[in-house]
Design a protein around this motif. Sequence first.
Motif, short mmCIF file in Angstrom:
data_model
loop_
_atom_site.label_atom_id
_atom_site.label_comp_id
_atom_site.label_asym_id
_atom_site.label_seq_id
_atom_site.Cartn_x
_atom_site.Cartn_y
_atom_site.Cartn_z
N GLY A 38 0.81 -1.22 0.00
CA GLY A 38 0.00 0.00 0.00
C GLY A 38 0.84 1.26 0.00
N ILE A 39 1.92 1.28 0.78
CA ILE A 39 2.78 2.46 0.83
C ILE A 39 3.52 2.65 -0.49
CG2 ILE A 39 4.85 3.41 1.92
CD1 ILE A 39 3.78 2.21 4.57
N VAL A 40 4.09 1.57 -1.02
CA VAL A 40 4.76 1.68 -2.31
C VAL A 40 3.75 2.04 -3.39
CG1 VAL A 40 6.10 0.43 -4.05
CG2 VAL A 40 6.61 0.12 -1.63
N GLY A 41 2.55 1.47 -3.30
CA GLY A 41 1.48 1.81 -4.24
C GLY A 41 1.06 3.26 -4.14
N ALA A 42 1.07 3.80 -2.92
CA ALA A 42 0.73 5.22 -2.74
C ALA A 42 1.77 6.11 -3.40
CB ALA A 42 0.61 5.54 -1.26
N VAL A 43 3.02 5.74 -3.27
CA VAL A 43 4.08 6.52 -3.92
C VAL A 43 3.94 6.42 -5.44
CG1 VAL A 43 6.58 6.68 -4.28
CG2 VAL A 43 5.66 6.30 -1.98
N LEU A 44 3.73 5.21 -5.94
CA LEU A 44 3.55 5.01 -7.38
C LEU A 44 2.31 5.74 -7.89
CD1 LEU A 44 4.43 3.56 -10.00
CD2 LEU A 44 3.03 1.62 -9.26
N GLY A 45 1.21 5.61 -7.17
CA GLY A 45 -0.03 6.29 -7.55
C GLY A 45 0.13 7.80 -7.52
N GLY A 46 0.81 8.32 -6.50
CA GLY A 46 1.05 9.76 -6.42
C GLY A 46 1.89 10.26 -7.59
N PHE A 47 2.89 9.48 -7.96
CA PHE A 47 3.72 9.86 -9.11
C PHE A 47 2.91 9.84 -10.40
CE2 PHE A 47 6.36 8.46 -12.69
CZ PHE A 47 7.21 9.54 -12.78
N LEU A 48 2.16 8.76 -10.62
CA LEU A 48 1.37 8.64 -11.85
C LEU A 48 0.27 9.70 -11.93
CD1 LEU A 48 1.04 4.78 -12.17
CD2 LEU A 48 2.48 6.31 -13.51
N PHE A 49 -0.41 9.94 -10.83
CA PHE A 49 -1.45 10.96 -10.82
C PHE A 49 -0.85 12.34 -11.06
CE2 PHE A 49 -4.17 7.72 -9.84
CZ PHE A 49 -5.38 8.07 -9.26
N GLY A 50 0.35 12.59 -10.53
CA GLY A 50 1.03 13.88 -10.75
C GLY A 50 1.41 14.06 -12.21
N VAL A 51 1.91 13.00 -12.83
CA VAL A 51 2.29 13.06 -14.25
C VAL A 51 1.06 13.33 -15.11
CG1 VAL A 51 3.13 11.67 -16.19
CG2 VAL A 51 4.36 11.66 -14.02
N LEU A 52 -0.05 12.71 -14.74
CA LEU A 52 -1.29 12.88 -15.52
C LEU A 52 -2.01 14.18 -15.17
CD1 LEU A 52 -2.64 9.23 -15.35
CD2 LEU A 52 -1.53 10.35 -17.29
N GLY A 53 -1.57 14.87 -14.14
CA GLY A 53 -2.20 16.13 -13.75
C GLY A 53 -3.48 15.96 -12.98
N ILE A 54 -3.65 14.80 -12.36
CA ILE A 54 -4.86 14.52 -11.57
C ILE A 54 -4.55 14.83 -10.11
CG2 ILE A 54 -6.51 12.76 -10.86
CD1 ILE A 54 -5.76 11.25 -13.46
N THR A 55 -5.40 15.60 -9.48
CA THR A 55 -5.21 15.90 -8.06
C THR A 55 -6.29 15.21 -7.24
OG1 THR A 55 -6.54 17.91 -8.21
CG2 THR A 55 -4.17 18.15 -8.54
N THR A 56 -5.89 14.76 -6.07
CA THR A 56 -6.84 14.14 -5.15
C THR A 56 -6.80 14.92 -3.85
OG1 THR A 56 -5.21 12.60 -4.28
CG2 THR A 56 -6.53 11.84 -6.14
N GLY A 57 -7.90 14.93 -3.16
CA GLY A 57 -7.96 15.63 -1.89
C GLY A 57 -8.63 14.79 -0.84
N GLY A 58 -8.19 14.95 0.36
CA GLY A 58 -8.82 14.29 1.48
C GLY A 58 -8.40 12.85 1.65
N LEU A 59 -8.96 12.24 2.66
CA LEU A 59 -8.62 10.86 2.99
C LEU A 59 -9.11 9.88 1.94
CD1 LEU A 59 -7.39 9.01 5.12
CD2 LEU A 59 -9.62 8.91 6.22
N LEU A 60 -10.31 10.06 1.45
CA LEU A 60 -10.85 9.15 0.44
C LEU A 60 -10.03 9.21 -0.85
CD1 LEU A 60 -13.01 7.11 -0.33
CD2 LEU A 60 -14.45 9.00 -1.07
N GLY A 61 -9.65 10.40 -1.27
CA GLY A 61 -8.82 10.55 -2.46
C GLY A 61 -7.48 9.87 -2.28
N SER A 62 -6.91 9.97 -1.10
CA SER A 62 -5.63 9.31 -0.82
C SER A 62 -5.77 7.80 -0.87
CB SER A 62 -5.12 9.72 0.56
OG SER A 62 -4.85 11.09 0.60
N ILE A 63 -6.86 7.28 -0.33
CA ILE A 63 -7.08 5.83 -0.35
C ILE A 63 -7.26 5.35 -1.79
CG2 ILE A 63 -8.70 4.00 0.30
CD1 ILE A 63 -9.18 5.60 2.92
N ILE A 64 -8.02 6.08 -2.58
CA ILE A 64 -8.24 5.69 -3.98
C ILE A 64 -6.93 5.73 -4.76
CG2 ILE A 64 -9.35 6.39 -6.15
CD1 ILE A 64 -11.75 7.28 -4.38
#
Length: 83
Positions: A38-64
């Motif tokens: 989950g932690i490595v996935g969060a880092v990977l997801g954060g990187f991919l979402f940043g590259v795609l320009g997608i922002t998430t907010g809040g706890l639910l967005g972080s979980i997704i």
Amino acid sequence: MDIISLIIFLAVGALAGWLAGKIIKGRGFGVIGNIIVGIVGAVLGGFLFGVLGITTGGLLGSIIMATIGAVILLFLIRLVKRA
């Protein structure tokens, strides 16, 4: 990072790892393994979402975001194991 933030970070990682294991239909890695995935996935997801320009907010967005990253990570692990 204070202790509450660390606990939330680990809980989100564990939840994302568990959800990814259910989505991929794997046998799971146990609690510690799920937290790591989950932690490595969060880092990977954060990187991919940043590259795609997608922002998430809040706890639910972080979980997704972490769950999507963990699913991608588990998919890549399966590809490497088959090769």
